[in-house]
Design a protein around this motif. Structure first.
Motif, PDB file in Angstrom:
ATOM      1  N   LEU A 122       0.868  -1.177   0.000  1.00  0.00           N
ATOM      2  CA  LEU A 122       0.000   0.000   0.000  1.00  0.00           C
ATOM      3  C   LEU A 122       0.902   1.223   0.000  1.00  0.00           C
ATOM      4  N   GLY A 123       0.815   2.031  -1.053  1.00  0.00           N
ATOM      5  CA  GLY A 123       1.666   3.216  -1.167  1.00  0.00           C
ATOM      6  C   GLY A 123       1.386   4.222  -0.068  1.00  0.00           C
ATOM      7  N   PRO A 124       2.407   4.982   0.346  1.00  0.00           N
ATOM      8  CA  PRO A 124       2.236   5.927   1.454  1.00  0.00           C
ATOM      9  C   PRO A 124       1.233   7.030   1.166  1.00  0.00           C
ATOM     10  N   HIS A 125       1.008   7.359  -0.083  1.00  0.00           N
ATOM     11  CA  HIS A 125       0.066   8.428  -0.399  1.00  0.00           C
ATOM     12  C   HIS A 125      -1.357   8.085   0.039  1.00  0.00           C
ATOM     13  N   HIS A 126      -1.655   6.796   0.180  1.00  0.00           N
ATOM     14  CA  HIS A 126      -2.988   6.392   0.624  1.00  0.00           C
ATOM     15  C   HIS A 126      -3.241   6.759   2.083  1.00  0.00           C
ATOM     16  N   LEU A 127      -2.195   6.944   2.857  1.00  0.00           N
ATOM     17  CA  LEU A 127      -2.362   7.252   4.277  1.00  0.00           C
ATOM     18  C   LEU A 127      -2.172   8.735   4.601  1.00  0.00           C
ATOM     19  N   GLU A 128      -1.862   9.522   3.608  1.00  0.00           N
ATOM     20  CA  GLU A 128      -1.630  10.946   3.875  1.00  0.00           C
ATOM     21  C   GLU A 128      -2.874  11.650   4.411  1.00  0.00           C
ATOM     22  N   GLN A 129      -4.048  11.339   3.889  1.00  0.00           N
ATOM     23  CA  GLN A 129      -5.283  11.954   4.389  1.00  0.00           C
ATOM     24  C   GLN A 129      -5.532  11.527   5.837  1.00  0.00           C
ATOM     25  N   PHE A 130      -5.264  10.261   6.131  1.00  0.00           N
ATOM     26  CA  PHE A 130      -5.398   9.759   7.500  1.00  0.00           C
ATOM     27  C   PHE A 130      -4.463  10.516   8.441  1.00  0.00           C
ATOM     28  N   ARG A 131      -3.208  10.675   8.028  1.00  0.00           N
ATOM     29  CA  ARG A 131      -2.225  11.420   8.831  1.00  0.00           C
ATOM     30  C   ARG A 131      -2.707  12.853   9.062  1.00  0.00           C
ATOM     31  N   THR A 165      -5.782  14.043   8.977  1.00  0.00           N
ATOM     32  CA  THR A 165      -6.956  14.055   9.857  1.00  0.00           C
ATOM     33  C   THR A 165      -6.544  13.917  11.317  1.00  0.00           C
ATOM     34  N   LEU A 166      -5.631  12.998  11.613  1.00  0.00           N
ATOM     35  CA  LEU A 166      -5.183  12.824  12.989  1.00  0.00           C
ATOM     36  C   LEU A 166      -4.489  14.077  13.516  1.00  0.00           C
ATOM     37  N   MET A 167      -3.733  14.721  12.665  1.00  0.00           N
ATOM     38  CA  MET A 167      -3.030  15.938  13.095  1.00  0.00           C
ATOM     39  C   MET A 167      -4.014  17.083  13.306  1.00  0.00           C
ATOM     40  N   GLN A 168      -4.951  17.244  12.391  1.00  0.00           N
ATOM     41  CA  GLN A 168      -5.914  18.353  12.469  1.00  0.00           C
ATOM     42  C   GLN A 168      -6.897  18.171  13.623  1.00  0.00           C
ATOM     43  N   GLU A 169      -7.496  17.001  13.721  1.00  0.00           N
ATOM     44  CA  GLU A 169      -8.568  16.791  14.691  1.00  0.00           C
ATOM     45  C   GLU A 169      -8.071  16.472  16.091  1.00  0.00           C
ATOM     46  N   PHE A 170      -6.901  15.849  16.206  1.00  0.00           N
ATOM     47  CA  PHE A 170      -6.430  15.407  17.518  1.00  0.00           C
ATOM     48  C   PHE A 170      -5.077  15.987  17.913  1.00  0.00           C
ATOM     49  N   ASP A 171      -4.492  16.806  17.030  1.00  0.00           N
ATOM     50  CA  ASP A 171      -3.159  17.340  17.266  1.00  0.00           C
ATOM     51  C   ASP A 171      -2.209  16.193  17.638  1.00  0.00           C
ATOM     52  N   PHE A 172      -2.265  15.144  16.820  1.00  0.00           N
ATOM     53  CA  PHE A 172      -1.513  13.917  17.074  1.00  0.00           C
ATOM     54  C   PHE A 172      -0.731  13.555  15.834  1.00  0.00           C
ATOM     55  N   GLU A 173       0.590  13.413  15.998  1.00  0.00           N
ATOM     56  CA  GLU A 173       1.470  13.044  14.881  1.00  0.00           C
ATOM     57  C   GLU A 173       1.634  11.531  14.875  1.00  0.00           C
TER      58      GLU A 173
END
Length: 160
Positions: free
Chosen positions: A112-121, A123-131
């Motif tokens: 699974l290419g990393p670009h598929h998880l960029e939106q997930f990353r 969302t976690l940063m925006q909504e939860f301030d979590f890296e």
């Protein structure tokens, strides 16, 4: 030599150089195990690595395979992936990062290419301030070939 073979060879050569630079001996067993993993082009279990290495060098023992794979993982030369209840290994390509999807029915592993998880990353940063650390991320599920078949383990209870 195809471009895929050339790329694998370059990753293999970088791995050998990494061992050398960090002061590890380039024993025939280490080089053989590294070559077996590199030439597989995919995810190999310890038993597969051992079988192929033993075909080439009959005096190979399973402990050497385990120690070498552990060392190569520590040096970031191979990546360890849990597939089902077993660990599998593949050559680490710093420029070809990817994650894994593992089928719970057939235990197949798919990249699974990393670009598929960029939106997930994001969302976690925006909504939860979590890296999140998505360096070694594996998603369990059911591949298209196995959909509709019972899952391993308790077939009446879906695995989450």
């Amino acid at each position: 030599m195809s471009s895929a073979d050339q790329a694998t060879r370059q990753v293999h050569d970088r791995a050998v150089e990494s061992l050398r630079e960090q002061g590890y001996r380039l024993t025939p067993q280490r080089l053989l195990i590294l070559s077996v993993v590199a030439e597989s082009g995919g995810h190999m279990g310890v038993d597969q690595v051992f079988r192929l290495a033993k075909e080439a060098y009959p005096y190979m023992d399973i402990a050497t395979v385990y120690r070498t794979l552990h060392l190569l993982k520590k040096l970031n030369v191979v990546t360890e992936v849990a597939i089902g209840d077993r660990l599998h290994y593949e050559l680490t390509d710093p420029e070809g990062k990817h994650h894994h999807m593992v089928c719970q029915v057939c235990s197949g592993a798919f990249n699974l290419g990393p670009h598929h998880l960029e939106q997930f990353r994001h969302t976690l940063m925006q909504e939860f301030d979590f890296e999140p650390d998505l360096e070694h991320f594996t998603i369990a599920g059911v591949c298209s070939n196995c959909q509709g078949q019972p899952r391993k383990g308790n077939p009446s209870k879906p695995k989450v």
